[in-house]
Write an enzyme that holds these catalytic residues in place. Structure first.
Site, PDB file in Angstrom:
ATOM      1  N   ARG A   1       0.914  -1.744   0.023  1.00  0.00           N
ATOM      2  CA  ARG A   1       0.025  -0.122  -0.462  1.00  0.00           C
ATOM      3  C   ARG A   1       0.946   1.560   0.061  1.00  0.00           C
ATOM      4  O   ARG A   1       1.851   1.480  -0.317  1.00  0.00           O
ATOM      5  CB  ARG A   1      -1.096   0.391   1.387  1.00  0.00           C
ATOM      6  CG  ARG A   1      -1.139  -0.693   2.780  1.00  0.00           C
ATOM      7  CD  ARG A   1       0.426   0.388   2.734  1.00  0.00           C
ATOM      8  NE  ARG A   1       0.775   1.199   3.233  1.00  0.00           N
ATOM      9  CZ  ARG A   1       1.358   1.964   3.995  1.00  0.00           C
ATOM     10  NH1 ARG A   1       2.779   2.130   3.550  1.00  0.00           N
ATOM     11  NH2 ARG A   1       1.480   3.358   3.458  1.00  0.00           N
TER      12      ARG A   1
ATOM     13  N   ASP B   1      -1.998  11.071  -1.901  1.00  0.00           N
ATOM     14  CA  ASP B   1      -2.404   9.981  -3.171  1.00  0.00           C
ATOM     15  C   ASP B   1      -2.905  10.610  -3.815  1.00  0.00           C
ATOM     16  O   ASP B   1      -3.216  10.244  -5.442  1.00  0.00           O
ATOM     17  CB  ASP B   1      -3.907   9.207  -2.251  1.00  0.00           C
ATOM     18  CG  ASP B   1      -3.042   8.034  -0.978  1.00  0.00           C
ATOM     19  OD1 ASP B   1      -2.553   8.832   0.498  1.00  0.00           O
ATOM     20  OD2 ASP B   1      -2.417   7.083  -1.169  1.00  0.00           O
TER      21      ASP B   1
ATOM     22  N   LYS C   1      -4.535  10.226   3.596  1.00  0.00           N
ATOM     23  CA  LYS C   1      -5.596   9.677   4.983  1.00  0.00           C
ATOM     24  C   LYS C   1      -6.527   9.997   5.047  1.00  0.00           C
ATOM     25  O   LYS C   1      -5.520  11.449   5.461  1.00  0.00           O
ATOM     26  CB  LYS C   1      -4.069   8.274   5.473  1.00  0.00           C
ATOM     27  CG  LYS C   1      -4.340   7.063   6.450  1.00  0.00           C
ATOM     28  CD  LYS C   1      -5.874   6.373   5.961  1.00  0.00           C
ATOM     29  CE  LYS C   1      -5.246   5.631   4.789  1.00  0.00           C
ATOM     30  NZ  LYS C   1      -5.951   4.502   3.966  1.00  0.00           N
TER      31      LYS C   1
HETATM   32  C1  LIG Z   1       3.985   7.610  -0.215  1.00  0.00           C
HETATM   33  S1  LIG Z   1       2.174   8.520  -0.094  1.00  0.00           S
HETATM   34  C2  LIG Z   1       1.267   7.142   1.442  1.00  0.00           C
HETATM   35  C3  LIG Z   1      -0.015   7.230   1.600  1.00  0.00           C
HETATM   36  O1  LIG Z   1      -0.747   6.054   0.892  1.00  0.00           O
HETATM   37  C4  LIG Z   1      -1.419   6.199   2.014  1.00  0.00           C
HETATM   38  O2  LIG Z   1      -3.274   5.447   2.145  1.00  0.00           O
HETATM   39  P1  LIG Z   1      -2.432   3.376   2.227  1.00  0.00           P
HETATM   40  O3  LIG Z   1      -1.975   2.951   3.055  1.00  0.00           O
HETATM   41  O4  LIG Z   1      -4.600   3.359   2.270  1.00  0.00           O
HETATM   42  O5  LIG Z   1      -2.111   2.990   1.017  1.00  0.00           O
HETATM   43  C5  LIG Z   1      -1.575   6.925   2.464  1.00  0.00           C
HETATM   44  O6  LIG Z   1      -2.375   8.152   2.348  1.00  0.00           O
HETATM   45  C6  LIG Z   1      -0.232   8.163   3.132  1.00  0.00           C
HETATM   46  O7  LIG Z   1      -0.100   8.932   2.731  1.00  0.00           O
END
Ligand SMILES: CSC[C@H]1O[C@H](OP(=O)(O)O)[C@H](O)[C@@H]1O
Length: 346
Positions: free
Chosen positions: A50, A237, A248
């Site tokens: 992720r 994102d 997030k």
């Molecule tokens: C380096 S960008 C990481 C970004 O992605 C995370 O979301 P997820 O863990 O659900 O993929 C989160 O928004 C982070 O800021």
């Protein structure tokens, strides 16, 4: 435990993609091998891997796996034979634009009618991976220049080596600031419900011997009210053309608290996270994940039987709450009303 600016969330093995299973960290360090595009798409959907850039990189390798299978099954029409796999990858998660940016970049290679498709596609996926790592180190340098010696910083979710091609975006800035002028404190939000901060960011920073204090999801405004935070540094994102930023869930609340308490707010994201086709945050799809991710913790129900849940996992921070956007192309501030497209004029 490895130094995490070199830990690799993804490892391309030539005929399969090895993923560090982030659902099991920090208690277990286990790997998942993806040998097909559907397996890769499922790993993205299920958050084995992720983080916006890491999702794009994984999808790029998934395209190589799709081509490998299609060339074997239907060499006379390998492009047609991989269409379903490409759709599986494209529909794995909706918010991180890096997924679509990477798939579009790989599609351009497919459309170029290469004589050796596998070689061309693998080279492009590896380039996407390596370029992301280089961009993160560049952003770490640029962002750290803005952070004064001895600053107290707070970050949200996980934006480190586990979310990217290595080193990290917001966590890359924290790594560079720590190694450079030094920091007086690093706070990490636990980041409900998936606990990326508690489980992943703390793991990365401890491995790098960077002192970190975990705080409960709602504790950040109290720290700010007490004057204990100088900068909030987060990833993204998707950044819209006007600078509105999807990140997030909980990021918007942090930005509001920063505005109320005079704390600086920094977004760190590679240009692959900027979507100029999205005019504002209203155009960014917000992923809603299963209610069970809120109703259960570690496999045990924490909410009363009969209780429902609403589980959006991103929110939108308006451009006017963002003091500075750091990318590998440069740093922009005061972009309200102007947007961020100037970054692409460079
Ligand atoms: C380096 S960008 C990481 C970004 O992605 C995370 O979301 P997820 O863990 O659900 O993929 C989160 O928004 C982070 O800021």
């Amino acid at each position: 435990m490895p130094r995490n600016d070199t830990v690799r969330a993804l490892d391309w093995q030539g005929d399969h993609l090895r993923l560090l299973d982030q659902r099991r960290l920090p208690v277990e360090t286990t790997w998942l091998d993806c040998r097909t595009a559907p397996e890769t798409a499922d790993a993205i959907r299920d958050m084995v891997v992720r983080g916006a850039p890491a999702i794009g990189i994984a999808a790029a390798y998934g395209v190589v796996l799709a081509a490998r299978s299609a060339l074997r099954r239907q060499p006379e029409d390998w492009r047609g034979a991989m269409a379903n796999d490409l759709t599986r990858l494209r529909t794995a998660r909706p918010t991180a634009v890096n997924l679509f940016w990477a798939l579009d970049r790989m599609q351009r290679m497919i459309d170029s009618d290469p004589t050796d498709p596998l070689q061309v596609l693998e080279a492009e996926a590896v380039a996407i991976h390596q370029e992301d790592l280089a961009a993160n180190r560049r952003m770490g340098h640029l962002g750290a220049q803005l952070i004064p010696a001895g600053a107290r910083v707070l970050t949200h979710c996980n934006t480190g080596s586990l979310a990217t091609g290595g080193y990290g975006t917001a966590l890359g800035v924290i790594r560079s600031a720590w190694a450079g002028k030094g920091l007086a404190a690093v706070y990490a939000d636990e980041t409900r419900p998936w606990l990326q901060g508690a489980r992943l960011t703390a793991w990365e920073l401890v491995a790098d011997a960077i002192p970190v204090k975990l705080i409960a999801e709602g504790a950040a405004p109290l720290l700010m009210q007490r004057g204990e935070v100088d900068w909030v540094i987060v990833g993204a994102d998707r950044v819209a053309a006007n600078g509105d930023t999807a990140n997030k869930i909980g990021t918007y609340a942090l930005a509001l608290a920063c505005k109320a308490h005079g704390v600086k707010f920094m977004v760190v994201a590679p240009s692959s996270t900027i979507d100029l086709d999205c005019l504002s945050g209203e155009d960014i799809p917000i992923e809603e994940r299963p209610a069970e991710e809120l109703l259960y913790m570690n496999g045990r129900r924490v909410a009363a039987e009969g209780a429902g849940a609403w589980n959006p996992v991103f929110d939108i921070t308006p451009a006017e709450l963002i003091d500075v956007l750091v990318t590998e192309r440069g740093v922009v501030s005061d972009f309200v009303g102007k947007g961020v497209s100037a970054l692409f004029d460079i």
